[in-house]
Design a protein around this motif. Structure first.
Motif, PDB file in Angstrom:
ATOM      1  N   TRP A  82       2.620   5.787   2.917  1.00 36.28           N
ATOM      2  CA  TRP A  82       2.894   6.406   1.606  1.00 36.28           C
ATOM      3  C   TRP A  82       2.798   7.909   1.824  1.00 36.28           C
ATOM      4  O   TRP A  82       1.729   8.425   2.157  1.00 36.28           O
ATOM      5  N   ASN A  83       3.911   8.611   1.651  1.00 35.61           N
ATOM      6  CA  ASN A  83       3.975  10.020   2.006  1.00 35.61           C
ATOM      7  C   ASN A  83       3.424  10.197   3.428  1.00 35.61           C
ATOM      8  O   ASN A  83       3.846   9.507   4.332  1.00 35.61           O
ATOM      9  N   GLU A  84       2.457  11.099   3.635  1.00 40.94           N
ATOM     10  CA  GLU A  84       1.948  11.328   4.984  1.00 40.94           C
ATOM     11  C   GLU A  84       0.816  10.385   5.377  1.00 40.94           C
ATOM     12  O   GLU A  84       0.304  10.456   6.504  1.00 40.94           O
ATOM     13  N   VAL A  85       0.418   9.490   4.499  1.00 41.63           N
ATOM     14  CA  VAL A  85      -0.689   8.572   4.768  1.00 41.63           C
ATOM     15  C   VAL A  85      -0.158   7.302   5.438  1.00 41.63           C
ATOM     16  O   VAL A  85       0.827   6.712   4.992  1.00 41.63           O
ATOM     17  N   ARG A  86      -0.836   6.879   6.507  1.00 42.26           N
ATOM     18  CA  ARG A  86      -0.499   5.641   7.197  1.00 42.26           C
ATOM     19  C   ARG A  86      -1.688   4.687   7.089  1.00 42.26           C
ATOM     20  O   ARG A  86      -2.842   5.103   7.151  1.00 42.26           O
ATOM     21  N   PHE A  87      -1.396   3.400   6.949  1.00 45.28           N
ATOM     22  CA  PHE A  87      -2.455   2.415   6.790  1.00 45.28           C
ATOM     23  C   PHE A  87      -1.944   1.045   7.207  1.00 45.28           C
ATOM     24  O   PHE A  87      -0.738   0.830   7.361  1.00 45.28           O
ATOM     25  N   GLN A  88      -2.878   0.118   7.386  1.00 44.48           N
ATOM     26  CA  GLN A  88      -2.563  -1.215   7.857  1.00 44.48           C
ATOM     27  C   GLN A  88      -2.532  -2.185   6.685  1.00 44.48           C
ATOM     28  O   GLN A  88      -3.464  -2.240   5.874  1.00 44.48           O
ATOM     29  N   ALA A  89      -1.454  -2.959   6.593  1.00 47.86           N
ATOM     30  CA  ALA A  89      -1.372  -4.035   5.614  1.00 47.86           C
ATOM     31  C   ALA A  89      -1.670  -5.353   6.308  1.00 47.86           C
ATOM     32  O   ALA A  89      -1.372  -5.522   7.493  1.00 47.86           O
ATOM     33  N   ASN A  90      -2.277  -6.290   5.587  1.00 48.12           N
ATOM     34  CA  ASN A  90      -2.493  -7.630   6.130  1.00 48.12           C
ATOM     35  C   ASN A  90      -2.729  -8.607   4.991  1.00 48.12           C
ATOM     36  O   ASN A  90      -3.084  -8.211   3.876  1.00 48.12           O
ATOM     37  N   CYS A  91      -2.549  -9.869   5.274  1.00 49.23           N
ATOM     38  CA  CYS A  91      -2.705 -10.912   4.261  1.00 49.23           C
ATOM     39  C   CYS A  91      -4.181 -11.273   4.142  1.00 49.23           C
ATOM     40  O   CYS A  91      -4.722 -12.001   4.977  1.00 49.23           O
ATOM     41  N   THR A  92      -4.841 -10.749   3.131  1.00 50.77           N
ATOM     42  CA  THR A  92      -6.277 -10.967   2.978  1.00 50.77           C
ATOM     43  C   THR A  92      -6.536 -12.292   2.245  1.00 50.77           C
ATOM     44  O   THR A  92      -5.655 -12.826   1.567  1.00 50.77           O
ATOM     45  N   PRO A  93      -7.769 -12.813   2.349  1.00 48.49           N
ATOM     46  CA  PRO A  93      -8.104 -14.050   1.629  1.00 48.49           C
ATOM     47  C   PRO A  93      -8.175 -13.872   0.122  1.00 48.49           C
ATOM     48  O   PRO A  93      -8.365 -14.855  -0.592  1.00 48.49           O
ATOM     49  N   PHE A  94      -8.025 -12.621  -0.361  1.00 49.52           N
ATOM     50  CA  PHE A  94      -8.185 -12.347  -1.785  1.00 49.52           C
ATOM     51  C   PHE A  94      -6.851 -12.137  -2.489  1.00 49.52           C
ATOM     52  O   PHE A  94      -6.777 -11.484  -3.524  1.00 49.52           O
ATOM     53  N   ARG A  95      -5.792 -12.615  -1.869  1.00 55.25           N
ATOM     54  CA  ARG A  95      -4.421 -12.633  -2.389  1.00 55.25           C
ATOM     55  C   ARG A  95      -3.695 -11.299  -2.336  1.00 55.25           C
ATOM     56  O   ARG A  95      -2.475 -11.257  -2.508  1.00 55.25           O
ATOM     57  N   HIS A  96      -4.391 -10.188  -2.129  1.00 52.16           N
ATOM     58  CA  HIS A  96      -3.687  -8.920  -1.976  1.00 52.16           C
ATOM     59  C   HIS A  96      -3.497  -8.623  -0.492  1.00 52.16           C
ATOM     60  O   HIS A  96      -3.893  -9.417   0.373  1.00 52.16           O
ATOM     61  N   LEU A  97      -2.897  -7.476  -0.182  1.00 48.41           N
ATOM     62  CA  LEU A  97      -2.500  -7.188   1.194  1.00 48.41           C
ATOM     63  C   LEU A  97      -3.154  -5.915   1.740  1.00 48.41           C
ATOM     64  O   LEU A  97      -2.557  -5.172   2.495  1.00 48.41           O
ATOM     65  N   GLY A  98      -4.391  -5.682   1.363  1.00 44.40           N
ATOM     66  CA  GLY A  98      -5.161  -4.605   1.961  1.00 44.40           C
ATOM     67  C   GLY A  98      -5.074  -3.266   1.262  1.00 44.40           C
ATOM     68  O   GLY A  98      -5.720  -2.309   1.680  1.00 44.40           O
ATOM     69  N   PHE A  99      -4.296  -3.176   0.194  1.00 45.12           N
ATOM     70  CA  PHE A  99      -4.246  -1.968  -0.626  1.00 45.12           C
ATOM     71  C   PHE A  99      -3.609  -2.346  -1.959  1.00 45.12           C
ATOM     72  O   PHE A  99      -3.114  -3.462  -2.132  1.00 45.12           O
ATOM     73  N   PHE A 100      -3.641  -1.407  -2.912  1.00 40.05           N
ATOM     74  CA  PHE A 100      -3.128  -1.678  -4.255  1.00 40.05           C
ATOM     75  C   PHE A 100      -1.965  -0.730  -4.551  1.00 40.05           C
ATOM     76  O   PHE A 100      -2.181   0.434  -4.915  1.00 40.05           O
ATOM     77  N   PRO A 101      -0.735  -1.189  -4.391  1.00 43.31           N
ATOM     78  CA  PRO A 101       0.427  -0.293  -4.524  1.00 43.31           C
ATOM     79  C   PRO A 101       0.604   0.288  -5.921  1.00 43.31           C
ATOM     80  O   PRO A 101       1.224   1.340  -6.074  1.00 43.31           O
ATOM     81  N   ASP A 102       0.060  -0.363  -6.948  1.00 48.80           N
ATOM     82  CA  ASP A 102       0.187   0.192  -8.293  1.00 48.80           C
ATOM     83  C   ASP A 102      -0.619   1.471  -8.468  1.00 48.80           C
ATOM     84  O   ASP A 102      -0.467   2.178  -9.472  1.00 48.80           O
ATOM     85  N   MET A 103      -1.467   1.805  -7.486  1.00 47.98           N
ATOM     86  CA  MET A 103      -2.247   3.040  -7.547  1.00 47.98           C
ATOM     87  C   MET A 103      -1.454   4.263  -7.087  1.00 47.98           C
ATOM     88  O   MET A 103      -1.962   5.393  -7.195  1.00 47.98           O
ATOM     89  N   ALA A 104      -0.258   4.094  -6.591  1.00 48.71           N
ATOM     90  CA  ALA A 104       0.511   5.236  -6.078  1.00 48.71           C
ATOM     91  C   ALA A 104       0.657   6.364  -7.097  1.00 48.71           C
ATOM     92  O   ALA A 104       0.463   7.541  -6.737  1.00 48.71           O
ATOM     93  N   PRO A 105       0.985   6.104  -8.364  1.00 46.74           N
ATOM     94  CA  PRO A 105       1.064   7.230  -9.301  1.00 46.74           C
ATOM     95  C   PRO A 105      -0.283   7.891  -9.554  1.00 46.74           C
ATOM     96  O   PRO A 105      -0.346   9.082  -9.883  1.00 46.74           O
TER      97      PRO A 105
END
Length: 290
Positions: A82-105
């Motif tokens: 996201w912009n200059e930030v890099r991070f790892q996505a993965n399929c977590t046991p909690f149904r999300h993928l390691g971050f919350f994309p709705d937080m971008a704004p």
């Protein structure tokens, strides 16, 4: 208090492709996933969803379930940006993928609050895997990142390395958020900004029990004591659907009544690519300095 909606638009590595019939289809880089979404009450735009995996919820109400993968999804995860930030996505046991994309704004909004100022001191409570922390650090903030899960903090540190921010001014703390904030109050510390995303229920590293309805008022009161007339913002996100945006907005309005600025409350939403409709994801309240 003003009511508003913060809308997450698609970006290169994330998009809400389609939604409906209690599910959503999203793209995370080169992979597509189907997840449950109770707020998607409408029919989907397309009847045939092709995905690399789907989350199958369990019978309990605590977010249990399992991933059913149909494509070659790496167990170790895969990098996103996201912009200059890099991070790892993965399929977590909690149904999300390691971050919350709705937080971008929200990341964009917070960066605007500290733009053009001397290095700002910002605290990220319940910071999880650190994407918000890294977004602010990349904009020049000195960050304090707090999460009760060592695994989450380790993942956040790894994301900092992936983003080229291993040497950024970030304090990584495995701690109970409420206890840490109370200690910061006693120390007489102050911050320019605070972001917090408390869970509905959780446990601290020493077994401390957190219940949102019981703990949130006291936590907000302590956060207020760490801010002053020179501070810029506080942003509170709540994913517990039984709580109202009006309720948490009034909580902030009461807590910040003695500071100049304004309080807003409302919903986070993500714009669907298929039709442009808005899918609500969470409620929020924020205080902003004038």
């Amino acid at each position: 208090m003003t009511l508003t909606t913060l809308i997450g638009e698609p970006w290169a590595d994330y998009g809400l492709v389609d939604s409906g019939h209690g599910r959503k289809l999203e793209r995370y880089g080169r992979f597509r996933f189907i997840r449950p979404e109770p707020q998607a009450l409408w029919p989907p735009a397309a009847s045939d969803w092709r995905a690399d995996g789907a989350f199958i919820p369990g019978s309990d109400e605590d977010g249990g379930g399992r991933w059913q993968l149909t494509g070659p999804v790496p167990d170790e995860g895969w990098p996103l940006g996201w912009n200059e930030v890099r991070f790892q996505a993965n399929c977590t046991p909690f149904r999300h993928l390691g971050f919350f994309p709705d937080m971008a704004p929200v990341w964009t909004w917070m960066r605007e609050r500290i733009a053009g100022r001397a290095p700002s001191s910002v605290m990220n409570l319940f910071g999880y895997t650190g994407v918000g922390t890294l977004a602010l650090a990349a904009a020049g903030a000195h960050m304090v990142h707090v999460d009760a899960s060592r695994k989450s903090v380790d993942a956040a540190r790894a994301n900092a390395i992936l983003s080229g921010q291993a040497a950024a001014p970030i304090r990584w703390l495995v701690d109970d958020a409420a206890k840490f904030v109370a200690r910061e109050v006693r120390r007489g510390h102050r911050y320019d900004g605070i972001i917090l995303d408390p869970p509905k229920y959780g446990r601290g590293p020493a077994g401390e029990v957190w219940r949102l309805e019981e703990g949130l008022p006291g936590l907000i009161a302590d956060c207020r004591r760490l801010l002053d007339a020179e501070s810029r913002f506080l942003f509170l996100t709540v994913y517990a659907v039984r709580m109202s945006a009006l309720a948490i907005g009034e909580l902030l309005a009461q807590a910040f009544a003695d500071l100049p600025g304004r309080v807003e409350a409302g919903e986070l939403a993500v714009r669907e690519e298929a039709r442009g409709l808005l899918l609500p994801t969470a409620i929020f309240a924020r205080w902003t300095a004038d």
